[in-house]
Write a protein that holds these residues in place. Structure first.
Motif, mmCIF file in Angstrom:
data_model
loop_
_atom_site.group_PDB
_atom_site.id
_atom_site.type_symbol
_atom_site.label_atom_id
_atom_site.label_comp_id
_atom_site.label_asym_id
_atom_site.label_seq_id
_atom_site.Cartn_x
_atom_site.Cartn_y
_atom_site.Cartn_z
ATOM 1 N N ALA A 400 -4.747 3.618 -4.023
ATOM 2 C CA ALA A 400 -3.653 4.528 -4.382
ATOM 3 C C ALA A 400 -3.843 5.076 -5.788
ATOM 4 C CB ALA A 400 -2.319 3.810 -4.250
ATOM 5 N N ASP A 401 -4.288 4.207 -6.698
ATOM 6 C CA ASP A 401 -4.523 4.677 -8.072
ATOM 7 C C ASP A 401 -5.631 5.728 -8.105
ATOM 8 O OD1 ASP A 401 -2.567 2.951 -8.912
ATOM 9 O OD2 ASP A 401 -3.955 1.364 -9.525
ATOM 10 N N ALA A 402 -6.677 5.487 -7.330
ATOM 11 C CA ALA A 402 -7.765 6.474 -7.295
ATOM 12 C C ALA A 402 -7.288 7.796 -6.704
ATOM 13 C CB ALA A 402 -8.934 5.914 -6.483
ATOM 14 N N ARG A 403 -6.453 7.707 -5.658
ATOM 15 C CA ARG A 403 -5.944 8.945 -5.055
ATOM 16 C C ARG A 403 -5.044 9.707 -6.033
ATOM 17 N NH1 ARG A 403 -3.910 6.696 -1.220
ATOM 18 N NH2 ARG A 403 -1.726 6.634 -1.828
ATOM 19 N N ARG A 404 -4.172 8.974 -6.713
ATOM 20 C CA ARG A 404 -3.309 9.641 -7.695
ATOM 21 C C ARG A 404 -4.132 10.234 -8.842
ATOM 22 N NH1 ARG A 404 0.138 5.187 -6.494
ATOM 23 N NH2 ARG A 404 -0.780 3.992 -8.206
ATOM 24 N N ARG A 405 -5.194 9.533 -9.228
ATOM 25 C CA ARG A 405 -6.054 10.048 -10.287
ATOM 26 C C ARG A 405 -6.725 11.349 -9.840
ATOM 27 N NH1 ARG A 405 -9.273 6.234 -10.283
ATOM 28 N NH2 ARG A 405 -7.952 4.814 -11.487
ATOM 29 N N LYS A 406 -7.193 11.367 -8.573
ATOM 30 C CA LYS A 406 -7.832 12.576 -8.045
ATOM 31 C C LYS A 406 -6.828 13.723 -7.955
ATOM 32 C CE LYS A 406 -11.274 14.847 -6.308
ATOM 33 N NZ LYS A 406 -12.415 15.214 -7.162
ATOM 34 N N GLU A 407 -5.607 13.431 -7.511
ATOM 35 C CA GLU A 407 -4.589 14.482 -7.447
ATOM 36 C C GLU A 407 -4.271 15.023 -8.836
ATOM 37 O OE1 GLU A 407 -1.434 12.472 -5.557
ATOM 38 O OE2 GLU A 407 -2.323 12.541 -3.535
ATOM 39 N N ASP A 412 -4.844 19.339 -12.887
ATOM 40 C CA ASP A 412 -5.370 19.776 -14.190
ATOM 41 C C ASP A 412 -6.369 20.918 -14.028
ATOM 42 O OD1 ASP A 412 -3.801 17.841 -15.335
ATOM 43 O OD2 ASP A 412 -5.424 16.364 -15.519
ATOM 44 N N ALA A 413 -7.199 20.844 -12.981
ATOM 45 C CA ALA A 413 -8.177 21.914 -12.756
ATOM 46 C C ALA A 413 -7.479 23.226 -12.401
ATOM 47 C CB ALA A 413 -9.139 21.507 -11.638
#
Length: 659
Positions: A400-407, A412-413
């Motif tokens: 979940a942390d990785a998914r939130r980081r990717k989102e 940001d992009a």
């Protein structure tokens, strides 16, 4: 040796009250000194009974129990019988030779106070103690007339009582005792409370006071001893008594503990060496089998034997419990290691795991695992499952942390993409999503940001535009303020060159100034039109009756006025109307307003009539067999429609707002 009684001289106050003066120490007292008291007086003073007067009648009060009586107590009666007033009875001091401080006093010194050498100083040759003694050296006891607060005298023991031996050499002070002419021992610790307490405790030790003694029993035993008066108050004596009892209890407890520690190893060895004694055996069982052994007979009493047995048996039970706990921990660790070798997951059931454990080689070959309780095995399984679930939850949280980081990276992009378009000038203040969407719909950053939780691309776009709008409003305010300071006012007729010249140097870019000018001029023009429309509506409301009168007059003109003609074309035909002249007198614009309204209303009525005729024709006329309408229908409809139109023309128009 000088006579101690010779240093005291007796005197009387002017009121006749006697007092005594010490010629060497230069002090005076109200209480008769011990050296001058008779054996009878000393014996009476040593008792707890005190005599008081109530008028001519005497009563007696016990200083310890506070008991009072009118009759003579037996203790006092015994003393009065033993020591007659005439001194014919033998002095108790002469019945034996008391020993104090390892010094033996000869019986020859034990004289009665009646045979003492009289004072060489006449009674009238000295001043009273109130006049001869300084105020700073007077003691409270010497000035107090209350007999309960005066200093007590000697504590000569009764006949037949043995005086204990007290050696003051152990004290830090000097000798605290003196011998009177009668042979009695006088105690004088001179404020040394520690020495006085030590003397009183030594009296308790010599008397044999034990921990089971009560204060009343102890007092009856030691009250006739001179050392009883070493402490002056009952509270101090009772405190010293309790201190002595506590010291005895502590000493006995320490001795019992030391003896217990000495006997406990021997008892423990004796109990563990006999196979008949178990950790749960009782004292009676151990005594039955081991009561005749030498180790058991070392106990001095049954109580001590029970204490030693309980202590030794407690250590044996504790050792067994520690061994069981150690074995239990060892089995749990081995079983947990065995379970970890299986392919267990969060869906593994206890039934399957238990069957696998029982069939494993490690379980069948280990002698201790076979005796392991099922509840312990279940506890180990639960611990393993909790660990597996914890690892699974940790993996989910990491995912979940990785998914939130990717989102967050995608958002940001996309914000960076919006900033890029802003820098290129494609996104400005007042920009709309419809203008920007074609520019970024195929960009990968936009595609990745679409459909994920959190802020949507549209919301991020609006956030950026809102910031740009706020910045534009701030820049607009700065530009207008700069122009206002120069004395210029922007109007709808202001040119762009003039605006740029007025706002030069305000710190706003030229492109932004042009945008501000276009928006500002458009806004001012709209505002001007709005004001004109509002002014016209206000005037129309004011001149409503003139407009309606003139409009009604337009209807009566024959032939009718052409609705497509302008006001200038019809002005010649209506200029002679009275309504026209009245309206022109109020405002020259009223005739034109009336003509515009007349034209608008007439056209609306014609359009409504045509629509009504069409609907009536569709509803009433049946279709012809060949699909065309009958030829008589239009004629009939025209005949019927014409009178309606004529009647409507004759009717007055409704006022504005009535429809």
């Amino acid at each position: 040796m000088s006579n101690p009684a010779a240093v005291w001289t007796e005197h009387r106050t002017p009121q006749g009250r006697p007092y005594w003066f010490h010629t060497i120490e230069r002090r005076s007292v109200w209480e008769k000194p011990s050296e001058l008291k008779t054996p009878r007086e000393r014996a009476l003073e040593a008792t707890p009974w005190k005599e008081y007067k109530s008028g001519e009648r005497s009563y007696y009060v016990h200083s310890v129990t506070k008991q009072s009586t009118w009759t003579l107590p037996p203790e006092l009666k015994q003393i009065l019988d033993q020591y007659p007033a005439d001194g014919s009875a033998a002095s108790p001091a002469s019945t034996g030779t008391p020993s104090y401080g390892n010094n033996a006093h000869s019986p020859a010194l034990a004289q009665s106070a009646n045979n003492a050498v009289p004072s060489p100083f006449p009674a009238t040759g000295h001043l009273s103690p109130l006049a001869s003694t300084p105020m700073s050296s007077r003691t409270p006891g010497a000035l107090s007339p209350n007999p309960m607060s005066r200093a007590s005298g000697s504590n000569t023991p009764l006949a037949g009582s043995a005086a204990p031996s007290f050696n003051p050499a152990g004290s830090a002070r000097g000798s605290n005792m003196a011998q009177s002419m009668s042979g009695a021992i006088e105690l004088n610790f001179k404020g040394d409370k520690e020495a006085a307490e030590a003397a009183f405790i030594q009296l308790l030790e010599q008397t044999g006071v034990d921990i089971d003694w009560t204060w009343e029993t102890t007092m009856r035993t030691i009250i006739t001893n001179p050392l009883y008066k070493a402490l002056k108050t009952i509270a101090e004596r009772k405190a010293a008594f309790h201190k002595h009892i506590d010291a005895l209890r502590t000493k006995r407890a320490e001795e019992a503990a030391a003896r217990l520690e000495q006997l406990k190893p021997q008892f423990k060895k004796l109990l563990t060496s006999d196979a008949r004694i178990k950790s749960y055996s009782s004292f009676a069982t151990a005594k039955k089998f081991l009561g005749d052994t030498p180790v058991w007979k070392k106990n001095t009493s049954e109580t001590e034997a029970k204490s030693v047995f309980a202590a030794a048996m407690g250590e044996i039970r504790q050792a067994e419990q520690e061994a069981e706990t150690k074995l239990r921990v060892r089995n749990k660790e081995m079983l947990l290691a065995l379970l970890k070798t299986f392919e267990a997951d969060v869906f593994t059931r206890w039934r399957d795991a238990h069957r696998t454990i029982l069939e494993s080689q490690e379980y069948t070959e280990d002698e201790h695992l076979g005796a392991m309780d099922t509840s312990d095995m279940l506890a180990v399984f639960e611990e393993l499952m909790q660990s597996i679930e914890k690892d699974a939850e940790a993996a989910k949280r990491a995912e979940a942390d990785a998914r939130r980081r990717k989102e967050r990276q995608n958002r940001d992009a996309f914000r960076a993409l919006l900033k890029k378009l802003q820098a290129e000038g494609q996104i400005r203040a007042r920009s709309t999503w419809g203008e920007v969407f074609p520019l970024l719909k195929d960009d990968p950053d936009f595609v990745r940001a679409v459909g994920q939780p959190g802020s949507t691309p549209l919301e991020m776009f609006f956030d950026l535009v809102d910031d740009l709008d706020q910045e534009l409003e701030r820049q607009t305010a700065d530009a207008l303020q700069h122009a206002s300071k120069a004395g210029h006012q922007v109007t709808p007729t202001t040119t762009e060159a003039e605006f740029l010249d007025w706002t030069a140097g305000c710190g706003v870019p030229d492109a932004t100034l042009r945008q501000i000018y276009s928006e500002l001029v458009a806004y001012l023009a709209e505002e001007e039109q709005r004001k004109q429309a509002e002014e016209r509506r206000r005037l129309e409301r004011k001149h409503r009756h003139r407009i309606e009168d003139l409009r009604y007059a337009f209807k009566k003109i024959d032939p009718p006025l052409d609705l497509d003609a302008s006001f200038q074309d019809i002005s010649a035909r209506v200029s002679d109307l009275p309504e026209y002249k009245d309206a022109l007198a109020d405002d020259e614009r009223i005739p034109e307003w009336a003509w515009d309204k007349f034209v608008r209303r007439q056209r609306d009525k014609l359009a409504e009539a045509d629509r009504t005729d069409s609907e009536s024709r569709k509803r009433k006329d049946p279709p012809a067999p060949n699909g065309t309408a009958s030829e008589a229908a239009p004629t009939q409809h025209a005949a019927t429609a014409q009178p309606k139109r004529a009647r409507r023309d004759d009717e007055s128009e409704p006022e504005e707002g009535e429809v």
